[in-house]
Scaffold this active site. Sequence first.
Site, PDB file in Angstrom:
ATOM      1  N   GLU A 165       0.790  -1.229   0.000  1.00 23.17           N
ATOM      2  CA  GLU A 165       0.000   0.000   0.000  1.00 23.17           C
ATOM      3  C   GLU A 165       0.822   1.279   0.000  1.00 23.17           C
ATOM      4  O   GLU A 165       0.804   2.031   0.990  1.00 23.17           O
ATOM      5  CB  GLU A 165      -0.958   0.006   1.197  1.00 23.17           C
ATOM      6  CG  GLU A 165      -1.926  -1.159   1.203  1.00 23.17           C
ATOM      7  CD  GLU A 165      -2.966  -1.053   2.312  1.00 23.17           C
ATOM      8  OE1 GLU A 165      -2.875  -0.149   3.151  1.00 23.17           O
ATOM      9  OE2 GLU A 165      -3.888  -1.892   2.328  1.00 23.17           O
ATOM     10  N   GLU A 350      -5.527  -8.603   1.159  1.00 28.93           N
ATOM     11  CA  GLU A 350      -6.170  -8.196   2.410  1.00 28.93           C
ATOM     12  C   GLU A 350      -7.646  -7.940   2.152  1.00 28.93           C
ATOM     13  O   GLU A 350      -8.008  -7.373   1.115  1.00 28.93           O
ATOM     14  CB  GLU A 350      -5.576  -6.892   2.984  1.00 28.93           C
ATOM     15  CG  GLU A 350      -4.219  -7.047   3.589  1.00 28.93           C
ATOM     16  CD  GLU A 350      -3.671  -5.739   4.161  1.00 28.93           C
ATOM     17  OE1 GLU A 350      -4.465  -4.902   4.637  1.00 28.93           O
ATOM     18  OE2 GLU A 350      -2.447  -5.567   4.114  1.00 28.93           O
TER      19      GLU A 350
HETATM   20  C1  BGC Z   1      -3.053  -2.321   6.050  1.00 25.78           C
HETATM   21  C2  BGC Z   1      -3.106  -3.090   7.346  1.00 25.78           C
HETATM   22  C3  BGC Z   1      -4.199  -2.499   8.215  1.00 25.78           C
HETATM   23  C4  BGC Z   1      -5.519  -2.714   7.505  1.00 25.78           C
HETATM   24  C5  BGC Z   1      -6.729  -2.213   8.253  1.00 25.78           C
HETATM   25  C6  BGC Z   1      -4.396  -1.973   5.479  1.00 25.78           C
HETATM   26  O1  BGC Z   1      -4.380  -0.637   5.087  1.00 25.78           O
HETATM   27  O2  BGC Z   1      -2.234  -2.946   5.121  1.00 25.78           O
HETATM   28  O3  BGC Z   1      -1.841  -3.038   7.938  1.00 25.78           O
HETATM   29  O4  BGC Z   1      -4.227  -3.021   9.501  1.00 25.78           O
HETATM   30  O5  BGC Z   1      -5.497  -2.055   6.275  1.00 25.78           O
HETATM   31  O6  BGC Z   1      -6.681  -0.835   8.399  1.00 25.78           O
END
Ligand code: BGC
Length: 453
Positions: A165, A350
Site C-alpha cells: 500500500e 487483504e
Molecule cells: C493495512 C493493514 C491495516 C488494515 C486495516 C491496510 O491498510 O495494510 O496493515 O491493519 O489495512 O486498516
Amino acid sequence: MSRRFPKGFLWGCATAAYQIEGAPAADGKGPSIWDRYAHTPGMMANGDTGDIACDHYHRFREDIALMQQLGMRAYRFSLSWARILPEGTGRINAAGLQFYSDLIDELLAHGIEPMVTLFHWDLPAALDDQGGWLNRGSADWFADYARVAFGAFDGRVKKWITINEPWVVSDGGYLRGTIAPGHRNRFEAPIASHNLMRAHGAAVKAYRETGRHEIGLAVNIEPKYATSATPEDMAAAHRASAYMNEQYLDPALLGRYPLPLREIFGPAWPDWPEADFDLIRQPLDFLGINYYTRAVVRHDAADDLLRAMPVRQPGALYTETNWEVFPQGLTDTLLWIRQRYGDIPLYITENGAAFPDPPAATHGQVHDPQRVDYLRTHLLALHEAIAKGVDVRGYMAWSFMDNLEWSLGYAKRFGLVHVNFETQARTPKDSARFYSQVIASHGECLGESPDTT
Ligand code: BGC
C-alpha cells in the site's frame, strides 16, 4: 449456482510485522520509524505501542499451529527490515534472519505456504534520518535489503510482495501525518510515492537476477463512485480515484502517471525523469489487491487537494473504522483492474473489517456475526468476479488475529482470532470457524444458509 472456487485457489490470512511481533529491540533489531512514532506523545490512540503487540516474536509456533488447525493454506506476513538490517543498509543481523528462517520452516512444516511482504511500513529509523522515502537513494537501499531476503529465503518462499500500500505510506505518512513518519507536507507526498514506486521497481529488477518464483506489488484499491452524473461530481470521483488508485497502478503497469495528479498537486507535482518509469514498470507475476471499502464522492470546492468530499450513505452499514460495507465494490474493482490493466494474475492480499467484538467469554467463544457476514458477502463478490473470468488465485483474510491497528491502537479489532492483550490468550472467533468451513469446502458452503453458529 455453485460457489466452488477454482482448483488450487490459495486460502490464507495476513498480518504485518509491527502489528504483531513485539520485541522491538530483541536480538539486535534496530529501531524503525514505528518505534519512534509510537513513542512520540500524542500520536497513538490510548498511548498504545507495538512493544509487545501479540508477542508473536515469541509465540509464532503456537500461532502457526492455530493457523493449521483453522485450515489455512497460506500466510502472508511482512519482514521487519530493521530486524534484518538494523541500520537499514550494510550490516546484516544474523539473528533477525534466523527468526524469519525459523518462522518460514515452521509454516512449511505445517503445510502453510509463506507469502512474504518486504515492506509493510516499518522503515528502519536510520534511513529516516537520511530522508526516508524522500531520498532518491531509498530505491537502492530497498533493492539491497530485498537481495538479502531473496538470498536467504527464495525457494522456501515462492511468493514475494515488494511494498504494501504505497498510497497509505504517502498519504498517511507524508501528507496527513496520521502514520509514521508523521509528516504533513503536500510537496513531500508525491516524492515519497515516486520513490516507493522506484523502490518497488528496483526490488523486482533485483529479483529477476536470482529469483526463481513470483513477485508482485500490493495496493489498496478503493473504488470511487460519484454521487450524481453531473460533470462536476464525475470529475471529483475521477480525481479521487487517480489519487488513490491509479497513482500507483498506472506507473507500475502502464509506465506513466494519470493526468489528474498534475491538477491535484499543482505546483507540488514534480517533473520526473523519463528513465524512472523504465525502472518502475517491471513485468510482475501478480498483483496483490487489498480491498476494504468504497467511497461515494461529490464535488467540493472547499477541499483543496481533490476538490472531492466523501458522502456517507444513508442506510448503509459502516465498520468501526467508519468504512462502508460494500461487497459489490470488490467485484467492480476486480473487473476494473482487468479492463484497465489487462489479465494480470491477482491475489486478494487483504480484506476484512473491524467491529466491536464482545470480550472473549470464558467458555472460549467470540460471536462476531457482522464479521462473518462481511466475509461471506465479500467472498461471494469475489466469486462473482472469478465467474466473470477475472484471474484471482487466492484470498488472504485481514487479519489472522487482532493486532495493533497502527495509530488507532489495539481498540480496533480486525482478527479472525481474538487476542486478549493482557494474557495473550488466542480465541478463534466465529468468523475463524466460518472461514475454516469456507476453506474446507472450497467455497461451496457460501451457497448455503447464512446461519453459521
Ligand atoms: C493495512 C493493514 C491495516 C488494515 C486495516 C491496510 O491498510 O495494510 O496493515 O491493519 O489495512 O486498516
